[in-house]
Design a protein around this motif. Structure first.
Motif, PDB file in Angstrom:
ATOM      1  N   ALA A 271      40.026  12.670 -58.477  1.00 18.70           N
ATOM      2  CA  ALA A 271      39.550  13.975 -58.535  1.00 18.70           C
ATOM      3  C   ALA A 271      38.210  14.197 -59.644  1.00 18.70           C
ATOM      4  CB  ALA A 271      40.517  14.885 -59.323  1.00 18.70           C
ATOM      5  N   ALA A 272      38.170  13.142 -60.663  1.00 20.15           N
ATOM      6  CA  ALA A 272      37.306  13.049 -61.564  1.00 20.15           C
ATOM      7  C   ALA A 272      35.913  12.756 -60.781  1.00 20.15           C
ATOM      8  CB  ALA A 272      37.308  12.343 -62.767  1.00 20.15           C
ATOM      9  N   GLY A 273      35.895  11.599 -59.886  1.00 22.93           N
ATOM     10  CA  GLY A 273      34.725  11.257 -59.262  1.00 22.93           C
ATOM     11  C   GLY A 273      34.282  12.565 -58.347  1.00 22.93           C
ATOM     12  N   ARG A 274      35.251  13.324 -57.451  1.00 28.59           N
ATOM     13  CA  ARG A 274      34.787  14.252 -56.892  1.00 28.59           C
ATOM     14  C   ARG A 274      34.147  15.610 -57.605  1.00 28.59           C
ATOM     15  NH1 ARG A 274      33.339  16.473 -52.002  1.00 28.59           N
ATOM     16  NH2 ARG A 274      34.204  18.526 -51.804  1.00 28.59           N
ATOM     17  N   LEU A 275      34.785  15.665 -58.903  1.00 29.40           N
ATOM     18  CA  LEU A 275      34.115  16.846 -59.921  1.00 29.40           C
ATOM     19  C   LEU A 275      32.720  16.360 -60.020  1.00 29.40           C
ATOM     20  CD1 LEU A 275      37.092  17.564 -61.949  1.00 29.40           C
ATOM     21  CD2 LEU A 275      36.239  18.895 -60.402  1.00 29.40           C
TER      22      LEU A 275
ATOM     23  N   ASP B 259      40.262  19.048 -53.358  1.00 28.49           N
ATOM     24  CA  ASP B 259      41.491  19.129 -52.531  1.00 28.49           C
ATOM     25  C   ASP B 259      42.645  18.879 -53.286  1.00 28.49           C
ATOM     26  OD1 ASP B 259      43.363  18.083 -50.426  1.00 28.49           O
ATOM     27  OD2 ASP B 259      42.457  15.977 -50.509  1.00 28.49           O
ATOM     28  N   LEU B 260      43.349  20.027 -53.634  1.00 30.48           N
ATOM     29  CA  LEU B 260      44.536  20.030 -54.534  1.00 30.48           C
ATOM     30  C   LEU B 260      45.801  19.471 -53.987  1.00 30.48           C
ATOM     31  CD1 LEU B 260      44.484  23.779 -55.817  1.00 30.48           C
ATOM     32  CD2 LEU B 260      43.476  21.576 -57.059  1.00 30.48           C
ATOM     33  N   ALA B 261      45.836  19.557 -52.645  1.00 28.31           N
ATOM     34  CA  ALA B 261      47.117  18.755 -52.109  1.00 28.31           C
ATOM     35  C   ALA B 261      47.110  16.897 -52.178  1.00 28.31           C
ATOM     36  CB  ALA B 261      47.061  19.003 -50.533  1.00 28.31           C
ATOM     37  N   GLY B 262      45.824  16.732 -51.713  1.00 27.33           N
ATOM     38  CA  GLY B 262      45.482  15.327 -52.235  1.00 27.33           C
ATOM     39  C   GLY B 262      45.596  14.903 -53.398  1.00 27.33           C
TER      40      GLY B 262
ATOM     41  N   LEU C  51      47.696  10.627 -44.588  1.00 27.32           N
ATOM     42  CA  LEU C  51      47.660  11.621 -43.627  1.00 27.32           C
ATOM     43  C   LEU C  51      47.082  13.111 -43.948  1.00 27.32           C
ATOM     44  CD1 LEU C  51      51.440  11.236 -42.171  1.00 27.32           C
ATOM     45  CD2 LEU C  51      49.329  10.610 -40.990  1.00 27.32           C
ATOM     46  N   VAL C  52      47.137  13.437 -45.061  1.00 28.54           N
ATOM     47  CA  VAL C  52      46.685  14.724 -45.618  1.00 28.54           C
ATOM     48  C   VAL C  52      44.974  14.588 -45.689  1.00 28.54           C
ATOM     49  CG1 VAL C  52      46.136  16.096 -47.731  1.00 28.54           C
ATOM     50  CG2 VAL C  52      48.592  15.504 -46.825  1.00 28.54           C
ATOM     51  N   GLU C  53      44.435  13.323 -46.139  1.00 29.34           N
ATOM     52  CA  GLU C  53      43.066  13.243 -46.256  1.00 29.34           C
ATOM     53  C   GLU C  53      42.226  13.140 -44.829  1.00 29.34           C
ATOM     54  OE1 GLU C  53      41.659  13.081 -49.691  1.00 29.34           O
ATOM     55  OE2 GLU C  53      43.562  14.073 -49.321  1.00 29.34           O
ATOM     56  N   ARG C  54      43.025  12.747 -43.766  1.00 31.67           N
ATOM     57  CA  ARG C  54      42.603  12.500 -42.470  1.00 31.67           C
ATOM     58  C   ARG C  54      42.370  14.113 -41.919  1.00 31.67           C
ATOM     59  NH1 ARG C  54      42.558   8.284 -39.482  1.00 31.67           N
ATOM     60  NH2 ARG C  54      43.518   6.190 -40.506  1.00 31.67           N
TER      61      ARG C  54
ATOM     62  N   ASP D 255      37.251  18.936 -46.696  1.00 30.79           N
ATOM     63  CA  ASP D 255      36.804  18.088 -47.956  1.00 30.79           C
ATOM     64  C   ASP D 255      37.659  17.359 -48.685  1.00 30.79           C
ATOM     65  OD1 ASP D 255      34.013  19.228 -47.692  1.00 30.79           O
ATOM     66  OD2 ASP D 255      35.306  21.341 -47.937  1.00 30.79           O
ATOM     67  N   PRO D 256      37.947  16.146 -48.228  1.00 38.51           N
ATOM     68  CA  PRO D 256      39.075  15.053 -48.766  1.00 38.51           C
ATOM     69  C   PRO D 256      38.829  14.748 -50.219  1.00 38.51           C
ATOM     70  CG  PRO D 256      37.881  14.010 -47.208  1.00 38.51           C
ATOM     71  CD  PRO D 256      37.442  15.474 -47.240  1.00 38.51           C
ATOM     72  N   LEU D 257      39.647  14.567 -50.950  1.00 38.59           N
ATOM     73  CA  LEU D 257      39.655  14.056 -52.222  1.00 38.59           C
ATOM     74  C   LEU D 257      38.898  12.617 -52.141  1.00 38.59           C
ATOM     75  CD1 LEU D 257      40.283  14.225 -55.345  1.00 38.59           C
ATOM     76  CD2 LEU D 257      42.300  13.407 -54.782  1.00 38.59           C
TER      77      LEU D 257
END
Length: 515
Positions: free
Chosen positions: A72-76, A206-209, A253-256, A260-262
């Motif tokens: 998540a930090a990388g995404r931020l 992506d909070l779920a991821g 599965l979620v990221e697929r 905007d996936p984590l």
């Protein structure tokens, strides 16, 4: 990719190496914090009267929070700016370290190290992701080499630094020392680093991821650590370990399916990237687990103080620094896979040499093992980081560096948990077998077996017998701990060798490529 406007040299800042120094200070602080705690464990255990598993939670809390949040930090960083995340991480880690140093009990220590891990999660992907946009291609191997040298020397020298701080200033200094170091890093970064973002990134997180990946990491590490006390046949422990696998599959599965996936799964279409992650996981599993066991062994079995124990583990830093640039040169000529595979073989060979301490201790043999495994770490560090971070497209630099650091932190925490679990299982079996052979009742044999890994129970037993008997029991404890440590270290060495054998099957592209 955003850079400072009007920067010379084709858009690259002339102060980029000053910025690199600040990034290395930040990364070095993180890796020292990861590695310097283990050498202080016996001192903390005596002062606070806590058990090894409890202190393992303090040790692993840092890795767990970092590993769970680094993606998540990388995404931020991609969205809001990598330099900004690095600065926030330095502030968080520096500020949290001060109250963590003066916590009155182990619970506060666990919480403090977990919060330090939040700062570390912001620091690590940012320091790596800033390299591709800040440096031209021809300078990137040097920049990655500097980063990886600091990272691995920080881990290898962590016990020595922690031992010196514990011996000279007390164990609490391994916490508060981060505050002045963070200030230095922050000053250098603010002075020279250039902001970098992904201009195409949306602000959606992506909070779920994030929740699923954090839960999977927590279940895995909690199960491995708690299993040492409750047993790995306990239904709860089995459920946690199975749950970590299920959650990992759910995360994929979620990221697929999210927009905007984590974690952008396109990264794994590259065999070199996947191979680099596997190799990075193995090297961190092996080195972190072996380092933790050796710091305990040198103090609890060989009788060294924290300063001496830390210094005795320093030889690996010499060969890490010596082989670090050579690995980069070999990768440039022959591709990254060759030095990585050779490095894994050397890591395994050195670890197996160090495992001899289980039957007979000679420091010269241990030093040789440390030198060999350090050579392996140095040889593969630059090829790994260059493949995993600089190899993918530049807009995926944050996600790639985040995933690379996930495997580092979770690999290290998993390595400590598993190697200690193996060590304790061997110790308990050895102690019970010897107690039975000596004619003790089944109940007494089980109690002595449990006392090997429970310092409070051991103290109660030793206090209830005469001095001669206490000395004999202590000697027996030390002997079985040596055997347990040797076998756990040997198993880690075999894991590294097996990875070296199997890695070419995954990493079939021998030549380094850049998108």
């Amino acid at each position: 990719m955003a850079r400072s406007p009007g920067a010379p040299n084709g858009g690259y800042s002339p102060d980029r190496w000053t910025a690199m120094a600040g990034m290395c200070v930040a990364a070095g602080m993180v890796w020292l914090s990861f590695a310097d705690f283990g050498v202080a464990v016996p001192t903390i255990a005596d002062e606070l009267s806590v058990s090894l598993p409890a202190l393992q939670w303090a040790n692993n809390a840092f890795s767990l929070s970092t590993g769970a949040l680094v993606l998540a930090a990388g995404r931020l960083g991609d969205v809001f700016g990598r330099r900004r995340m690095l600065e926030i991480g330095l502030v968080v880690m520096g500020l949290v370290s001060i109250p963590a140093a003066f916590t009155p009990g182990v619970e506060g220590m666990i919480a403090g190290r977990a919060l330090m891990g939040v700062g570390a999660a912001l620091i690590l992907p940012a320091t790596l992701a800033l390299i591709p946009p800040m440096f031209p291609v021809e300078e990137q191997p040097r920049a990655f080499g500097a980063w990886m040298a600091v990272a691995w020397v920080g881990q290898a020298a962590g016990p020595a630094v922690g031992g010196l701080l514990t011996g000279l200033l007390g164990w609490r200094s391994i916490f508060w020392i981060n505050a002045p170091v963070a200030l230095v890093g922050l000053w250098l970064v603010r002075r020279a680093a250039v902001e970098s973002t992904d201009p195409n990134a949306t602000r959606h997180i992506d909070l779920a991821g994030l929740v699923i990946s954090a839960a999977a990491a927590f279940c895995l590490l909690y199960g491995c650590t708690a299993g040492q006390e409750d047993g790995f046949t306990d239904p709860v422990i089995i459920g946690l370990l199975v749950g970590s696998v299920v959650l990992a599959g759910l995360f994929v599965l979620v990221e697929r399916r999210v927009a905007d996936p984590l974690l952008d799964l396109r990264l794994f279409s590259s065999r070199p990237f996947s191979g680099a992650l596997v190799a990075n996981s193995v090297m961190n599993i092996v080195f972190a687990g072996v380092s933790f066991l050796l710091t305990l062994y040198l103090q609890e079995v060989r009788g060294y103080g924290p300063v001496a124990a830390g210094l005795l583990l320093l030889p690996s830093t010499a060969t890490i620094l010596l082989l670090n640039p050579i690995g980069g040169r070999v990768a440039a000529r022959r591709g990254a896979r060759l030095p990585v595979v050779l490095g894994l073989y050397l890591l395994g060979a050195g670890t197996l040499v160090a495992a001899v301490l289980g039957t007979s201790y000679h420091y010269a043999v241990l030093a040789v093992g440390l030198l060999i495994l350090g050579a392996g770490l140095g040889l593969m560090s630059i090829p790994l980081s260059d493949t995993a971070v600089a190899g993918p497209p530049e807009e995926l630099a944050g996600a790639a560096s985040g995933m690379f650091k996930v495997t580092s932190m979770l690999g290290g925490a998993f390595g400590v948990a598993v190697t200690v679990a193996v060590q304790q299982a061997v110790e308990t079996n050895q102690a019970v077998s010897r107690a039975r052979a000596a004619g003790l009742s089944e109940a007494d044999a089980e109690q002595l077996g449990n006392a090997v890994t429970d310092s409070k129970l051991a103290d109660q037993i030793l206090a209830s017998v005469d001095q001669t008997t206490a000395d004999a029991i202590t000697a027996a404890y030390q002997e079985v701990q040596a055997v347990g440590t040797g076998r756990a270290v040997g198993l880690a060495g075999l894991v590294a060798v097996a990875a070296a054998v199997g890695l070419p099957l995954l990493w079939r592209q021998a030549r380094r490529t850049r998108a």
